[in-house]
Design a protein around this motif. Structure first.
Motif, mmCIF file in Angstrom:
data_model
loop_
_atom_site.group_PDB
_atom_site.id
_atom_site.type_symbol
_atom_site.label_atom_id
_atom_site.label_comp_id
_atom_site.label_asym_id
_atom_site.label_seq_id
_atom_site.Cartn_x
_atom_site.Cartn_y
_atom_site.Cartn_z
ATOM 1 N N UNK A 25 -2.838 6.857 -13.584
ATOM 2 C CA UNK A 25 -3.229 7.964 -13.566
ATOM 3 C C UNK A 25 -4.163 8.656 -12.888
ATOM 4 N N UNK A 26 -5.302 7.517 -12.515
ATOM 5 C CA UNK A 26 -6.147 8.045 -11.524
ATOM 6 C C UNK A 26 -5.604 8.367 -10.413
ATOM 7 N N UNK A 27 -4.721 7.495 -9.816
ATOM 8 C CA UNK A 27 -3.859 7.675 -8.448
ATOM 9 C C UNK A 27 -3.214 9.191 -8.618
ATOM 10 N N UNK A 28 -2.470 9.097 -9.724
ATOM 11 C CA UNK A 28 -1.692 10.534 -9.778
ATOM 12 C C UNK A 28 -2.586 11.666 -9.842
ATOM 13 N N UNK A 29 -3.792 11.514 -10.326
ATOM 14 C CA UNK A 29 -4.463 12.752 -10.589
ATOM 15 C C UNK A 29 -5.110 13.051 -9.283
ATOM 16 N N UNK A 30 -5.505 12.129 -8.325
ATOM 17 C CA UNK A 30 -5.807 12.129 -6.838
ATOM 18 C C UNK A 30 -4.899 13.046 -6.189
ATOM 19 N N UNK A 31 -3.657 12.378 -6.445
ATOM 20 C CA UNK A 31 -2.350 13.098 -5.473
ATOM 21 C C UNK A 31 -2.221 14.346 -5.749
ATOM 22 N N UNK A 55 0.767 -1.180 -0.074
ATOM 23 C CA UNK A 55 0.099 0.155 -0.140
ATOM 24 C C UNK A 55 0.986 1.098 0.038
ATOM 25 N N UNK A 56 0.267 2.470 -0.278
ATOM 26 C CA UNK A 56 0.943 3.475 -0.371
ATOM 27 C C UNK A 56 1.360 4.012 1.211
ATOM 28 N N UNK A 57 2.610 4.861 1.204
ATOM 29 C CA UNK A 57 2.768 5.127 2.718
ATOM 30 C C UNK A 57 1.763 5.922 2.952
ATOM 31 N N UNK A 58 1.249 6.239 4.330
ATOM 32 C CA UNK A 58 0.104 6.879 4.700
ATOM 33 C C UNK A 58 0.524 8.438 4.689
ATOM 34 N N UNK A 59 -0.354 9.159 4.474
ATOM 35 C CA UNK A 59 -0.371 10.326 4.456
ATOM 36 C C UNK A 59 -0.567 10.851 5.812
ATOM 37 N N UNK A 60 0.642 11.793 6.444
ATOM 38 C CA UNK A 60 0.880 12.027 7.770
ATOM 39 C C UNK A 60 -0.561 12.656 8.087
ATOM 40 N N UNK A 61 -1.144 12.316 9.550
ATOM 41 C CA UNK A 61 -1.903 13.137 10.064
ATOM 42 C C UNK A 61 -1.726 14.213 10.574
ATOM 43 N N UNK A 62 -0.285 14.303 10.979
ATOM 44 C CA UNK A 62 0.332 15.540 11.359
ATOM 45 C C UNK A 62 0.005 16.862 10.294
ATOM 46 N N UNK A 63 0.074 16.544 9.187
ATOM 47 C CA UNK A 63 0.264 17.499 8.217
ATOM 48 C C UNK A 63 -1.235 18.069 8.359
ATOM 49 N N UNK A 117 -4.515 16.570 -7.270
ATOM 50 C CA UNK A 117 -5.765 17.229 -6.636
ATOM 51 C C UNK A 117 -5.556 17.636 -5.410
ATOM 52 N N UNK A 118 -5.278 16.731 -4.316
ATOM 53 C CA UNK A 118 -4.821 17.040 -3.161
ATOM 54 C C UNK A 118 -3.627 18.098 -2.797
ATOM 55 N N UNK A 119 -2.641 17.736 -3.695
ATOM 56 C CA UNK A 119 -1.433 18.713 -3.237
ATOM 57 C C UNK A 119 -1.831 20.125 -3.858
ATOM 58 N N UNK A 120 -2.632 20.280 -4.995
ATOM 59 C CA UNK A 120 -3.147 21.424 -5.317
ATOM 60 C C UNK A 120 -4.214 22.100 -4.475
ATOM 61 N N UNK A 121 -5.012 21.361 -3.809
ATOM 62 C CA UNK A 121 -5.764 21.984 -2.816
ATOM 63 C C UNK A 121 -4.805 22.457 -1.582
ATOM 64 N N UNK A 122 -3.981 21.668 -1.036
ATOM 65 C CA UNK A 122 -3.081 21.977 -0.045
ATOM 66 C C UNK A 122 -2.221 23.221 -0.221
ATOM 67 N N UNK A 125 6.472 12.309 -1.227
ATOM 68 C CA UNK A 125 6.929 10.885 -1.048
ATOM 69 C C UNK A 125 5.873 10.048 -1.520
ATOM 70 N N UNK A 126 4.615 10.236 -0.923
ATOM 71 C CA UNK A 126 3.530 9.468 -1.140
ATOM 72 C C UNK A 126 3.074 9.380 -2.543
ATOM 73 N N UNK A 127 3.318 10.864 -3.441
ATOM 74 C CA UNK A 127 2.985 10.559 -4.772
ATOM 75 C C UNK A 127 3.924 10.045 -5.742
ATOM 76 N N UNK A 128 5.575 10.106 -5.109
ATOM 77 C CA UNK A 128 6.469 9.478 -5.743
ATOM 78 C C UNK A 128 6.383 8.066 -5.739
ATOM 79 N N UNK A 129 5.591 7.429 -4.476
ATOM 80 C CA UNK A 129 5.659 6.132 -4.416
ATOM 81 C C UNK A 129 4.197 5.532 -5.504
ATOM 82 N N UNK A 130 3.427 6.325 -5.453
ATOM 83 C CA UNK A 130 2.541 6.018 -6.504
ATOM 84 C C UNK A 130 2.997 5.820 -8.065
#
Length: 170
Positions: free
Chosen positions: A132-138, A7-15, A140-145, A61-66
């Protein structure tokens, strides 16, 4: 098969917690009388934003893992396709060796090769669509952040309205 993580590395809750803390910090800040502007401690806010900035590489790092997982998935499927093609060619060679069914063997081999190539193309396209779907999700998340950080910075740099002039007695 590859020995890739499952699985992908967890997105840190701390962030995400830091974002919530920053929002709460601004919401609870002391307001300037007769204004919507608030007073924030510059050093504290900078320290919080700096901490958030240090957490951002974990998201990347999570995006690179994907991306790496997508490449491994594609390579795995290409290996399966090569194996299917090799099996089909071996089967075709065996069938050609039997002289009484040479014509059938050629037709069967061609059909197997076409089916294997079609299956390989299908599997490859599915892998690319999933990645492509996973990268698009990543993305979107990074863009929103990023937009949230920009909005917070813009809010910090918004000019304060000038204080009204006191009346002059005559």
């Amino acid at each position: 098969m590859t020995d890739a993580p499952q699985g992908p590395p967890p997105i840190p809750g701390e962030f995400l917690d830091m974002f919530e803390e920053l929002i709460q910090y601004v919401e609870e800040a002391r307001t300037i009388p007769l204004s919507k502007n608030v007073v924030l401690e510059k050093d504290d806010l900078i320290a919080r934003l700096d901490h958030l900035k240090r957490l951002l590489p974990e998201e990347l790092r999570a995006a690179r893992w994907m991306v790496r997982r997508r490449e491994a998935y594609k390579a795995e499927n290409e290996e399966k396709a090569r194996s299917i093609l090799m099996s089909a060619r071996q089967r075709a060679d065996e069938m050609v060796a039997e002289s009484s069914i040479v014509n059938e063997a050629v037709e069967e081999a061609n059909r197997l090769v076409r089916n294997a190539e079609a299956e390989a193309a299908r599997v490859r396209l599915e892998a690319e669509d999933l990645a492509e779907a996973r990268l698009s999700e990543a993305e979107t998340i990074l863009g929103e952040l990023l937009q949230e950080v920009r909005d917070a910075r813009a809010e910090l740099h918004r000019p304060q309205p000038a204080a009204p002039e006191p009346p002059i007695s005559q």
